[in-house]
Design a protein around this motif. Structure first.
Motif, PDB file in Angstrom:
ATOM      1  N   LYS A   1       0.839  -1.216   0.000  1.00  0.00           N
ATOM      2  CA  LYS A   1       0.000   0.000   0.000  1.00  0.00           C
ATOM      3  C   LYS A   1       0.874   1.266   0.000  1.00  0.00           C
ATOM      4  O   LYS A   1       0.688   2.159  -0.823  1.00  0.00           O
ATOM      5  CB  LYS A   1      -0.918   0.024   1.231  1.00  0.00           C
ATOM      6  N   SER A   2       1.810   1.323   0.940  1.00  0.00           N
ATOM      7  CA  SER A   2       2.657   2.508   1.057  1.00  0.00           C
ATOM      8  C   SER A   2       3.584   2.642  -0.144  1.00  0.00           C
ATOM      9  O   SER A   2       3.916   3.755  -0.571  1.00  0.00           O
ATOM     10  CB  SER A   2       3.482   2.444   2.347  1.00  0.00           C
TER      11      SER A   2
ATOM     12  N   LEU B   1       1.653   4.258  -2.859  1.00  0.00           N
ATOM     13  CA  LEU B   1       1.523   5.673  -2.541  1.00  0.00           C
ATOM     14  C   LEU B   1       2.825   6.406  -2.865  1.00  0.00           C
ATOM     15  O   LEU B   1       2.808   7.528  -3.384  1.00  0.00           O
ATOM     16  CB  LEU B   1       1.175   5.842  -1.054  1.00  0.00           C
TER      17      LEU B   1
ATOM     18  N   ILE C   1       1.736  14.703   0.408  1.00  0.00           N
ATOM     19  CA  ILE C   1       1.694  13.439   1.143  1.00  0.00           C
ATOM     20  C   ILE C   1       1.810  13.693   2.640  1.00  0.00           C
ATOM     21  O   ILE C   1       2.602  14.530   3.081  1.00  0.00           O
ATOM     22  CB  ILE C   1       2.792  12.463   0.642  1.00  0.00           C
TER      23      ILE C   1
ATOM     24  N   PHE D   1       2.369  11.569   6.220  1.00  0.00           N
ATOM     25  CA  PHE D   1       2.826  10.292   6.756  1.00  0.00           C
ATOM     26  C   PHE D   1       2.241  10.037   8.141  1.00  0.00           C
ATOM     27  O   PHE D   1       1.621  10.908   8.751  1.00  0.00           O
ATOM     28  CB  PHE D   1       4.357  10.264   6.834  1.00  0.00           C
TER      29      PHE D   1
ATOM     30  N   ASP E   1      -0.660   8.334   4.226  1.00  0.00           N
ATOM     31  CA  ASP E   1      -0.107   7.022   4.532  1.00  0.00           C
ATOM     32  C   ASP E   1      -0.316   6.696   6.013  1.00  0.00           C
ATOM     33  O   ASP E   1       0.520   7.002   6.856  1.00  0.00           O
ATOM     34  CB  ASP E   1       1.381   6.988   4.183  1.00  0.00           C
ATOM     35  N   GLU E   2      -1.461   6.089   6.330  1.00  0.00           N
ATOM     36  CA  GLU E   2      -1.842   5.761   7.706  1.00  0.00           C
ATOM     37  C   GLU E   2      -1.587   6.935   8.655  1.00  0.00           C
ATOM     38  O   GLU E   2      -0.898   6.792   9.669  1.00  0.00           O
ATOM     39  CB  GLU E   2      -1.097   4.511   8.182  1.00  0.00           C
TER      40      GLU E   2
ATOM     41  N   VAL F   1      -4.266   5.468   2.786  1.00  0.00           N
ATOM     42  CA  VAL F   1      -3.823   4.106   3.073  1.00  0.00           C
ATOM     43  C   VAL F   1      -4.139   3.756   4.520  1.00  0.00           C
ATOM     44  O   VAL F   1      -3.866   4.527   5.434  1.00  0.00           O
ATOM     45  CB  VAL F   1      -2.303   3.977   2.817  1.00  0.00           C
TER      46      VAL F   1
END
Length: 281
Positions: A52-53, A56, A86, A88, A165-166, A197
């Motif tokens: 997933k990451s 991304l 993005i 994180f 990303d989470e 994600v």
């Protein structure tokens, strides 16, 4: 550029990513193709290590594909760009800069005058509910507040695509719920596409217009389904029977598929039958 051209449409075609060198190389994602219309909120759901990451990272321009194509509004992604912001899991704020200077940093890199960039930064801090903390430093904020600053710092660049990303994975449950609701409120006000994600099914179903479920590595798209709940979303949605049905569907997709072996035949005493040599059959 026209509004249609700036809509944030993501196109991924036959994407594959292989990492590592020579004999240690391994496939992370394989044969991924999808289209995300502009301004849609999509969650990418899957087990840890499924890619997933990595996917991304390719969209952000930090990782190159081994095969295939990634594009935003028809333009190939060939490197990082502020229009693909993005966020994180752990914040990347500058600890020596104040909150408002952190948020304004992207505009500083664009050469925007000090007064203008600070005024815009304060507007975005107000959007995430932190205008009263503009002159504090990151270490003076809670984890959830730091992530709000991180989101404001990305959004000030007015990205076509917001990659997450989470971002709430390190927060406690109550703060995580608050941040989910805040994110939906902010997204409703700004014209941006979100690819989020997560490995949390409840989070994906609460946030998304659409969920993409990935397989274990090498990651492929197992399912792609719409989330049919009206907006704005409220926390009591998670106890709705329709929510539960979708959650069970995701659990079935993500449940590890184990090989089954036939059970041994047992004698009336419950022991495996023996061969003439005395070895269990």
């Amino acid at each position: 550029m026209s509004e249609t051209a700036r809509e944030g449409r993501i196109t991924i075609t036959d994407a594959a990513i292989r990492l590592g060198q020579r004999g240690a190389a391994f496939d992370v994602i394989e044969d991924v193709s999808l289209t995300i219309p502009g301004r849609q909120f999509v969650c990418l759901l899957g087990p840890s290590g499924c890619g997933k990451s990595t996917l991304l990272g390719a969209l952000a321009g930090h990782l190159a594909l081994s095969r295939g194509r990634v594009a935003v509004d028809g333009k190939p992604v060939d490197g990082p760009h502020p229009e693909r912001g993005i966020v994180f899991q752990q914040h990347t704020l500058f600890p020596w800069k104040s909150v408002v200077d952190n948020v304004a940093f992207g505009l500083k890199m664009k050469g925007i005058a000090t007064a203008e960039r600070l005024a815009q930064a304060r507007d975005y801090l107000a959007l995430v509910g932190l205008d009263a903390f503009a002159d504090r430093y990151p270490a003076e904020l809670s984890g959830g507040m730091q992530q709000r600053v991180e989101i404001a710092r990305v959004l000030i660049n007015q990205p076509r695509v917001l990659l997450m990303d989470e971002p709430f994975g390190a927060l406690d449950a109550q703060t995580r719920q608050t941040m989910q609701e805040l994110l939906l409120d902010v997204w409703a006000r700004l014209p941006t596409t979100v690819l989020f994600v997560t490995h949390d099914i409840d989070e994906a179903l609460f946030l998304a217009d659409r969920v993409l479920v990935m397989s274990p590595r090498p990651g492929r798209i197992l399912d792609d389904f719409p989330v049919p709940f009206d907006r704005p979303r409220h926390r009591d949605l998670v106890v709705d029977p329709s929510f539960a049905r979708l959650k069970h569907h995701c659990l079935d997709l993500l449940r590890p598929r184990r090989k089954t072996h036939p059970l041994p035949r047992l004698t009336p005493l419950g022991l495996p039958p023996q061969t003439a040599s005395g070895i269990p059959a």
